[in-house]
Design a protein around this motif. Structure first.
Motif, PDB file in Angstrom:
ATOM      1  N   LYS A  37      78.918  33.788 -15.055  1.00  0.00           N
ATOM      2  CA  LYS A  37      79.496  34.567 -14.462  1.00  0.00           C
ATOM      3  C   LYS A  37      80.629  34.464 -13.880  1.00  0.00           C
ATOM      4  O   LYS A  37      81.187  35.179 -12.821  1.00  0.00           O
ATOM      5  CB  LYS A  37      79.044  35.119 -13.547  1.00  0.00           C
ATOM      6  CG  LYS A  37      77.201  35.725 -14.563  1.00  0.00           C
ATOM      7  CD  LYS A  37      76.104  36.448 -13.529  1.00  0.00           C
ATOM      8  CE  LYS A  37      75.005  36.447 -14.118  1.00  0.00           C
ATOM      9  NZ  LYS A  37      74.122  37.451 -13.102  1.00  0.00           N
ATOM     10  N   GLY A  38      81.723  33.627 -14.723  1.00  0.00           N
ATOM     11  CA  GLY A  38      83.063  33.061 -14.257  1.00  0.00           C
ATOM     12  C   GLY A  38      83.156  32.042 -13.284  1.00  0.00           C
ATOM     13  O   GLY A  38      83.909  32.242 -11.812  1.00  0.00           O
ATOM     14  N   ALA A  39      82.144  31.470 -12.563  1.00  0.00           N
ATOM     15  CA  ALA A  39      81.864  30.648 -11.939  1.00  0.00           C
ATOM     16  C   ALA A  39      81.090  28.937 -11.875  1.00  0.00           C
ATOM     17  O   ALA A  39      80.339  29.191 -12.241  1.00  0.00           O
ATOM     18  CB  ALA A  39      81.969  31.026 -10.456  1.00  0.00           C
ATOM     19  N   PHE A  40      81.584  28.127 -11.935  1.00  0.00           N
ATOM     20  CA  PHE A  40      80.975  27.133 -11.781  1.00  0.00           C
ATOM     21  C   PHE A  40      79.210  27.346 -10.478  1.00  0.00           C
ATOM     22  O   PHE A  40      79.396  27.816  -9.678  1.00  0.00           O
ATOM     23  CB  PHE A  40      81.108  26.002 -11.194  1.00  0.00           C
ATOM     24  CG  PHE A  40      82.156  24.773 -12.020  1.00  0.00           C
ATOM     25  CD1 PHE A  40      81.514  24.929 -13.528  1.00  0.00           C
ATOM     26  CD2 PHE A  40      83.826  25.620 -11.497  1.00  0.00           C
ATOM     27  CE1 PHE A  40      83.191  24.165 -14.201  1.00  0.00           C
ATOM     28  CE2 PHE A  40      84.263  25.073 -12.986  1.00  0.00           C
ATOM     29  CZ  PHE A  40      84.259  24.676 -14.078  1.00  0.00           C
ATOM     30  N   ARG A  41      78.056  27.261 -11.510  1.00  0.00           N
ATOM     31  CA  ARG A  41      76.938  27.232 -10.704  1.00  0.00           C
ATOM     32  C   ARG A  41      76.124  26.026 -11.181  1.00  0.00           C
ATOM     33  O   ARG A  41      75.731  26.012 -12.376  1.00  0.00           O
ATOM     34  CB  ARG A  41      75.773  28.739 -11.418  1.00  0.00           C
ATOM     35  CG  ARG A  41      76.953  29.443 -10.949  1.00  0.00           C
ATOM     36  CD  ARG A  41      76.229  31.126 -11.176  1.00  0.00           C
ATOM     37  NE  ARG A  41      77.211  31.957 -11.083  1.00  0.00           N
ATOM     38  CZ  ARG A  41      76.638  32.876  -9.601  1.00  0.00           C
ATOM     39  NH1 ARG A  41      76.714  32.505  -9.320  1.00  0.00           N
ATOM     40  NH2 ARG A  41      77.905  34.182  -9.868  1.00  0.00           N
ATOM     41  N   LEU A  42      74.549  26.323 -10.190  1.00  0.00           N
ATOM     42  CA  LEU A  42      74.105  24.567 -10.538  1.00  0.00           C
ATOM     43  C   LEU A  42      73.228  25.440 -11.574  1.00  0.00           C
ATOM     44  O   LEU A  42      72.705  26.368 -11.780  1.00  0.00           O
ATOM     45  CB  LEU A  42      73.138  24.806  -9.371  1.00  0.00           C
ATOM     46  CG  LEU A  42      74.626  24.243  -7.758  1.00  0.00           C
ATOM     47  CD1 LEU A  42      73.635  24.270  -7.011  1.00  0.00           C
ATOM     48  CD2 LEU A  42      74.946  23.232  -8.346  1.00  0.00           C
ATOM     49  N   THR A  43      72.881  24.540 -12.261  1.00  0.00           N
ATOM     50  CA  THR A  43      71.886  24.356 -13.487  1.00  0.00           C
ATOM     51  C   THR A  43      70.554  24.111 -13.493  1.00  0.00           C
ATOM     52  O   THR A  43      69.476  24.373 -13.826  1.00  0.00           O
ATOM     53  CB  THR A  43      72.236  24.602 -15.175  1.00  0.00           C
ATOM     54  OG1 THR A  43      72.908  23.036 -14.850  1.00  0.00           O
ATOM     55  CG2 THR A  43      73.578  25.585 -14.818  1.00  0.00           C
ATOM     56  N   SER A  44      70.035  22.741 -12.627  1.00  0.00           N
ATOM     57  CA  SER A  44      69.078  21.843 -12.419  1.00  0.00           C
ATOM     58  C   SER A  44      69.123  21.280 -11.680  1.00  0.00           C
ATOM     59  O   SER A  44      70.516  20.881 -10.746  1.00  0.00           O
ATOM     60  CB  SER A  44      68.936  21.158 -13.817  1.00  0.00           C
ATOM     61  OG  SER A  44      69.491  21.845 -15.261  1.00  0.00           O
ATOM     62  N   LEU A  45      68.437  21.319 -10.924  1.00  0.00           N
ATOM     63  CA  LEU A  45      68.444  20.365  -9.133  1.00  0.00           C
ATOM     64  C   LEU A  45      67.388  19.358  -9.537  1.00  0.00           C
ATOM     65  O   LEU A  45      66.336  18.974  -9.698  1.00  0.00           O
ATOM     66  CB  LEU A  45      68.251  21.123  -8.063  1.00  0.00           C
ATOM     67  CG  LEU A  45      69.093  22.626  -8.230  1.00  0.00           C
ATOM     68  CD1 LEU A  45      68.584  23.662  -8.348  1.00  0.00           C
ATOM     69  CD2 LEU A  45      69.805  22.901  -7.025  1.00  0.00           C
ATOM     70  N   ASP A  46      67.337  18.236  -8.048  1.00  0.00           N
ATOM     71  CA  ASP A  46      66.059  16.886  -8.187  1.00  0.00           C
ATOM     72  C   ASP A  46      65.459  17.849  -6.970  1.00  0.00           C
ATOM     73  O   ASP A  46      65.483  18.526  -6.860  1.00  0.00           O
ATOM     74  CB  ASP A  46      66.849  16.006  -8.186  1.00  0.00           C
ATOM     75  CG  ASP A  46      67.648  16.220  -7.089  1.00  0.00           C
ATOM     76  OD1 ASP A  46      67.472  16.417  -6.193  1.00  0.00           O
ATOM     77  OD2 ASP A  46      68.278  15.109  -6.404  1.00  0.00           O
ATOM     78  N   ALA A  47      63.963  17.181  -6.843  1.00  0.00           N
ATOM     79  CA  ALA A  47      63.352  17.698  -5.760  1.00  0.00           C
ATOM     80  C   ALA A  47      64.454  17.447  -3.921  1.00  0.00           C
ATOM     81  O   ALA A  47      63.993  17.938  -3.321  1.00  0.00           O
ATOM     82  CB  ALA A  47      62.243  16.484  -5.758  1.00  0.00           C
ATOM     83  N   GLU A  48      64.673  16.378  -4.154  1.00  0.00           N
ATOM     84  CA  GLU A  48      65.398  16.527  -2.706  1.00  0.00           C
ATOM     85  C   GLU A  48      66.376  17.799  -2.493  1.00  0.00           C
ATOM     86  O   GLU A  48      67.067  18.124  -1.946  1.00  0.00           O
ATOM     87  CB  GLU A  48      66.310  15.180  -2.611  1.00  0.00           C
ATOM     88  CG  GLU A  48      67.245  14.916  -1.540  1.00  0.00           C
ATOM     89  CD  GLU A  48      66.032  15.130  -0.392  1.00  0.00           C
ATOM     90  OE1 GLU A  48      66.831  15.407   0.747  1.00  0.00           O
ATOM     91  OE2 GLU A  48      64.880  14.742  -0.036  1.00  0.00           O
ATOM     92  N   ALA A  49      67.139  18.325  -4.012  1.00  0.00           N
ATOM     93  CA  ALA A  49      68.064  19.741  -3.707  1.00  0.00           C
ATOM     94  C   ALA A  49      66.952  20.592  -3.406  1.00  0.00           C
ATOM     95  O   ALA A  49      68.084  21.707  -2.338  1.00  0.00           O
ATOM     96  CB  ALA A  49      68.641  19.485  -4.741  1.00  0.00           C
ATOM     97  N   GLU A  50      66.922  21.119  -4.221  1.00  0.00           N
ATOM     98  CA  GLU A  50      65.108  22.470  -3.758  1.00  0.00           C
ATOM     99  C   GLU A  50      64.898  21.972  -2.190  1.00  0.00           C
ATOM    100  O   GLU A  50      64.651  22.673  -1.575  1.00  0.00           O
ATOM    101  CB  GLU A  50      64.700  21.972  -4.318  1.00  0.00           C
ATOM    102  CG  GLU A  50      64.046  22.238  -6.523  1.00  0.00           C
ATOM    103  CD  GLU A  50      63.717  22.505  -7.248  1.00  0.00           C
ATOM    104  OE1 GLU A  50      62.148  22.034  -6.698  1.00  0.00           O
ATOM    105  OE2 GLU A  50      63.985  22.853  -8.478  1.00  0.00           O
ATOM    106  N   ARG A  51      64.280  20.720  -1.906  1.00  0.00           N
ATOM    107  CA  ARG A  51      63.751  20.803  -0.823  1.00  0.00           C
ATOM    108  C   ARG A  51      65.159  21.018   0.906  1.00  0.00           C
ATOM    109  O   ARG A  51      64.562  21.201   1.292  1.00  0.00           O
ATOM    110  CB  ARG A  51      63.314  19.526  -0.075  1.00  0.00           C
ATOM    111  CG  ARG A  51      63.120  19.273   1.510  1.00  0.00           C
ATOM    112  CD  ARG A  51      62.330  17.736   1.426  1.00  0.00           C
ATOM    113  NE  ARG A  51      63.632  17.250   1.451  1.00  0.00           N
ATOM    114  CZ  ARG A  51      64.562  16.965   2.823  1.00  0.00           C
ATOM    115  NH1 ARG A  51      64.228  17.282   4.011  1.00  0.00           N
ATOM    116  NH2 ARG A  51      65.049  16.176   3.456  1.00  0.00           N
ATOM    117  N   LEU A  52      66.014  20.787   0.372  1.00  0.00           N
ATOM    118  CA  LEU A  52      67.342  21.537   1.268  1.00  0.00           C
ATOM    119  C   LEU A  52      68.198  22.903   0.497  1.00  0.00           C
ATOM    120  O   LEU A  52      69.357  22.616   1.629  1.00  0.00           O
ATOM    121  CB  LEU A  52      68.720  20.080   0.871  1.00  0.00           C
ATOM    122  CG  LEU A  52      68.359  19.213   1.435  1.00  0.00           C
ATOM    123  CD1 LEU A  52      69.461  17.976   0.675  1.00  0.00           C
ATOM    124  CD2 LEU A  52      67.982  18.516   2.634  1.00  0.00           C
ATOM    125  N   GLY A  53      66.917  23.280   0.415  1.00  0.00           N
ATOM    126  CA  GLY A  53      67.644  24.959   0.054  1.00  0.00           C
ATOM    127  C   GLY A  53      68.155  25.609  -0.595  1.00  0.00           C
ATOM    128  O   GLY A  53      68.685  26.634  -0.694  1.00  0.00           O
TER     129      GLY A  53
END
Length: 489
Positions: free
Chosen positions: A5-21
Motif C-alpha cells: 500500500k505504498g509504504a514499508f510495513r512490518l510483515t513478521s515479528l518476534d516475541a519481543e517486538a509483539e511484547r512492545l506493542g
C-alpha cells in the motif's frame, strides 16, 4: 518488512517486538517512532517459501500427509501414526523440541479436526484438544480463528459477533443469508460436523517401509545395509498385494532437519529386493552430489510410489529339457538393462523406439523414454513391428537430415551405379529397389511432397547405404535430386 500500500510495513515479528506493542501490517515509520533502535530485515518470500517446504519435507518423518498452510504454517494429518511415537502428546513434544533445536519459534495444536487445530494454534494457546472438547477450545476464540477474511470479520464485529461462541449460538439461516454459506461450512468443519479435505503437498505412496535409529546412522555400509533390509520388507508388502512397483523412492532424514530423496524408475513392475538394491547402488554410485549424512540419519524410508499388478510368467521348456528363451524373457532382459542405465544417467536419457502406423521413414518410429515403452505399447500406442527378415529393409538409424548426393545412373529412373557423398566417390556393386513411398496427403498441409524412390545399395567393400530419388522422373521433376538418408549397420 515489505512494501505494501505504498509504504514499508512490518510483515513478521518476534516475541519481543509483539511484547512492545508492534504488530504485522504496521507502517515501518510508526514502528521506528515507537522503537528507534528497531532492527528490521527485508522480507524474501522465495526464501521463506523454500524454507517452509524444507520443514514440510522434514515433517514427513511423522506422517506422509503434510500440507502447506499459507505462507507460514503446516497441517499434518497424524491419524494412525501417533502410536509409533508413544501417543499424541509424545509426538507433539518430539516435533516441537526438534524444530526448536533447529532455531524455529512455533506453536502447535493437535485436534480432531484440521480447522480446530488451525484456530487453536494461531489464536489460542496451542496444545492438545481432547475428543469432544472442540466447543471448550473454540468458543472463547475470535471469529478470525475460522480463517475468515478481514471484511467478514469486520461485518461480524459490527453485529456484535466477535467470538466463535457468538456464531454457534445464533440461528444459522440469517448468518448464511448475510455472510454466505461458507461461514457455516467453516463452523461445521471446526466442530467435526462436515469433513475438511487435506491436500498433501506430495503424492502418497502405495506402501512404504521405514527404519528409525536410536543413534544417528552415518556410515555408508550401515546406510546401504538398512536400505537392503527395507527393500526386503517392501517386497513382502508388494507380494502380499500381488503387485510390483514401477517407482521407488528412498528418503533419508538427517538429524539436523535436512532431507534427501533418491528415486528410481523401472520399465516393468518390480519387487525383487536384490534388483531394487542393485538399482539403488548404481544410483548412489552415480550421484554428482554424494549422499551426505552430516551428523547421521535418524530415519530411512523406502516407498513404492507407483504399483501395478505383478504377473508371474512361467517359462517354456524345449524338448531338450533346457529353458527356451522367448520374447517375454528377451523383453525382461532388455528392460533390466534399460533400468540399470537409467538409474545412473536418468530415466529421460534412455530411449526406445515405438512403431508407428506410417510408411513415411521419418514417422515410422517414435523415440520414447525406455521406461515407458512397455506401458505405451500395452495401451495400444504402437502397432507391431514388421516381421524381421534376414536382411533389414531399412537402416536402424537415419541421418538427422537427408544429405544431397551426386548420382550417376544408367537410365534416368533406374538405380545408381556410382554416387558422390561428402566429397567421396562410391562405386555401387549391388542395388535393390525401388521402394516407392508417396507423401501422406492426409497428414500434409499445403504443398504435397514429391514421391520418393528408395534404393538399398552396396559398394564393393561391403558398406550399405539407403538412398532415395526425390520425385518421379518426367512427371514430378525434370531432373529429380538424390539424397542419402541412412546407413546400414
Amino acid at each position: 518488512m515489505g512494501k505494501a500500500k505504498g509504504a514499508f510495513r512490518l510483515t513478521s515479528l518476534d516475541a519481543e517486538a509483539e511484547r512492545l506493542g508492534l504488530h504485522a501490517t504496521m507502517a515501518l515509520a510508526d514502528a521506528r517512532a515507537m522503537i528507534p533502535r528497531l532492527v528490521v530485515v527485508e522480507e524474501d518470500k522465495a526464501a521463506d517459501a523454500a524454507l517452509l517446504c524444507a520443514v514440510a519435507d522434514w515433517c514427513d518423518c511423522y506422517t506422509p500427509l503434510v500440507a502447506l498452510d499459507g505462507e507460514d504454517g503446516l497441517l499434518l494429518d497424524i491419524s494412525g501414526c501417533t502410536h509409533l511415537f508413544g501417543g499424541e502428546a509424545a509426538l507433539g513434544r518430539d516435533c516441537l523440541l526438534r524444530l526448536k533445536r533447529q532455531g524455529f519459534t512455533l506453536r502447535a495444536a493437535i485436534a480432531g479436526t484440521a480447522r480446530t487445530a488451525w484456530g487453536v494454534a494461531r489464536y489460542g494457546r496451542g496444545g492438545i484438544v481432547p475428543p469432544g472438547g472442540e466447543s471448550e477450545a473454540l468458543w472463547p476464540l475470535p471469529t478470525a480463528a475460522l480463517g475468515l477474511e478481514a471484511a467478514r470479520q469486520h461485518g461480524l464485529a459490527r453485529m456484535g459477533l466477535t467470538h466463535i461462541a457468538d456464531l454457534e449460538t445464533r440461528p444459522r439461516a440469517p448468518l448464511a443469508a448475510r455472510f454466505g454459506r461458507d461461514l457455516l461450512d467453516r463452523l461445521d468443519q471446526a466442530f467435526g460436523r462436515l469433513p475438511q479435505a487435506l491436500s498433501p503437498r506430495r503424492p502418497l505412496p502405495e506402501c512404504m517401509a521405514e527404519r528409525r535409529f536410536a543413534e544417528p546412522l552415518a556410515h555408508e555400509a550401515g546406510i546401504r545395509s538398512a536400505l537392503t533390509g527395507l527393500g526386503e520388507s517392501l517386497a513382502g508388502m508388494l507380494e502380499a498385494r500381488g503387485e510390483g512397483a514401477r517407482l521407488f523412492e528412498a528418503s533419508f532424514f538427517r538429524s539436523d532437519g535436512a532431507v534427501r530423496r533418491l528415486g528410481i524408475e523401472t520399465g516393468m513392475p518390480l519387487r525383487d529386493p536384490a534388483a531394487v538394491d542393485r538399482l539403488f547402488a548404481l544410483k548412489l554410485d552415480a550421484l554428482v552430489d554424494p549422499l551426505d549424512p552430516g551428523f547421521g540419519f535418524d530415519l530411512i524410508r523406502l516407498s513404492a510410489g507407483v504399483t501395478e499388478p505383478f504377473a508371474v510368467d512361467q517359462g517354456t521348456l524345449a524338448a531338450s529339457g533346457k529353458e527356451e528363451p522367448d520374447e517375454a524373457a528377451a523383453e525382461r532382459a532388455l528392460t533390466e538393462v534399460a533400468d540399470a542405465i537409467a538409474a545412473r544417467i536418468g530415466p529421460d536419457r534412455v530411449r526406445r523406439f515405438l512403431a508407428q502406423d506410417s510408411h513415411d521413414p521419418e514417422r515410422a518410429a517414435l523415440a520414447v523414454p525406455a521406461l515407458r515403452h512397455g506401458e505405451l505399447a500395452r495401451l495400444g500406442f504402437s502397432p507391431d513391428w514388421p516381421a524381421p527378415s534376414a536382411a533389414p529393409e531399412r537402416p536402424l538409424r537415419l541421418l538427422s537430415r537427408p544429405e544431397p548426393i551426386e548420382v550417376l545412373a544408367e537410365i534416368p529412373d533406374g538405380p545408381p551405379t556410382r554416387f558422390r557423398w561428402r566429397r567421396v566417390l562410391h562405386e555401387v556393386a549391388k542395388a535393390e529397389g525401388p521402394e516407392r513411398i508417396a507423401a501422406e496427403w492426409w497428414a500434409t498441409t499445403g504443398r504435397i511432397a514429391p514421391t520418393r524412390d528408395y534404393f538399398r545399395v552396396e559398394e564393393p567393400g561391403g558398406r550399405r547405404f539407403w538412398l532415395y530419388r526425390d520425385g518421379l522422373y518426367g512427371r514430378e521433376a525434370a531432373h529429380p535430386p538424390w539424397f542419402m538418408h541412412g546407413l546400414f549397420a
